[in-house]
Motif scaffolding. Structure first.
Motif, short mmCIF file in Angstrom:
data_model
loop_
_atom_site.label_atom_id
_atom_site.label_comp_id
_atom_site.label_asym_id
_atom_site.label_seq_id
_atom_site.Cartn_x
_atom_site.Cartn_y
_atom_site.Cartn_z
N THR A 170 42.75 26.30 24.55
CA THR A 170 44.21 26.27 24.58
C THR A 170 44.78 26.92 23.32
OG1 THR A 170 44.16 24.25 25.90
CG2 THR A 170 46.23 24.77 24.79
N HIS A 224 38.70 20.62 36.01
CA HIS A 224 39.59 19.65 36.67
C HIS A 224 39.04 18.26 36.40
CE1 HIS A 224 36.48 19.10 39.73
NE2 HIS A 224 36.46 20.42 39.91
N ARG A 239 42.82 23.15 35.42
CA ARG A 239 43.16 23.38 34.01
C ARG A 239 42.75 24.81 33.64
NH1 ARG A 239 39.90 17.84 32.81
NH2 ARG A 239 41.60 16.33 32.97
N ASN A 276 43.67 19.41 40.62
CA ASN A 276 44.37 19.38 39.33
C ASN A 276 43.68 20.34 38.35
OD1 ASN A 276 45.92 17.42 40.50
ND2 ASN A 276 45.11 15.72 39.30
N ARG A 289 38.28 22.49 25.80
CA ARG A 289 39.58 22.76 26.42
C ARG A 289 40.66 22.91 25.34
NH1 ARG A 289 43.25 18.46 29.74
NH2 ARG A 289 44.97 19.87 30.28
#
Length: 215
Positions: free
Chosen positions: A109, A129, A138, A136, A105
């Protein structure tokens, strides 16, 4: 202002490498975890150099034995970038970034910042998530990327299973490869007819294929 120490690293290098993969750990396991080591050594067999490193909180855990939570995302990103600067300056072979779960992740990013230096991003068990919190999401790193991203995902991963992922709007630069009955570590149940070793072998093959295609 927070001072970031250079991450502790393990370099698994071979004589005639075809590419370099910077491989970040997940939230609960450090750079020396068996999963990380097995992947790195299998990639060495395919003539790919691998660098494993610890995020700051993990080095702190190992230093005093206390169980610190992961650093906030900006600090995780800065730590990854600090490491990357060294290899961007000193590496002539194609460079790829990625990681297991949280490490993937973080790499995803960063992808939109690294178009000039990095060929692609590889996420093993992307945390779409938090567990039991599918609301939630991502997804932003996978929607905003300017680099190709390979996601190797167990189809029953509790942090994003196949049924969920197929309903997400991801960038066309994202490729998801599913592993039958695989969990967050790509591990299948016995009744599936597959073994963890088989899935890890396939994951390495997919990763190497991606690196060759994007180099």
């Amino acid at each position: 202002m927070t001072t970031i120490n250079f991450p502790s690293i393990i370099e698994n290098f071979v004589e005639k490498p075809k590419a370099l993969f910077i491989f970040a750990h997940g939230a609960g396991a450090d750079k020396s975890h068996n999963f990380m080591e097995r992947f790195a050594l299998k990639l060495n067999e395919k003539n790919i150099n691998v660098v494993r490193f610890n995020f700051p909180y993990m080095d702190k855990r190992l230093l005093d034995g206390k169980k610190y939570p992961p650093n906030r995302m900006p600090l995780l990103e800065d730590s990854y970038l600090l490491l990357l600067e060294k290899y961007i300056k000193n590496t002539s072979i194609p460079l790829f970034i990625g990681g297991k779960s949280m490490g993937g992740r973080v790499a995803a990013t960063l992808s939109k910042q690294l178009l000039e230096h990095v060929k692609g991003t590889i996420c093993i068990g992307y945390p779409f998530h938090p567990q039991k919190k599918p609301e939630n999401l991502r997804l932003a790193p996978l929607q905003e990327t300017v680099l190709p991203i390979l996601i190797l995902q167990g189809d029953r991963d509790a942090l994003g299973n196949k049924e969920e992922i197929e309903n997400y709007a991801l960038s066309d630069l994202c490729e998801v490869v599913y592993f039958v009955d695989g969990d967050h570590d790509l591990k299948p149940r016995v009744k599936s007819g597959y073994t963890h070793q088989q899935h890890l072998k396939t994951a390495v093959e997919q990763l190497v294929r991606f690196i060759h295609e994007k180099s």
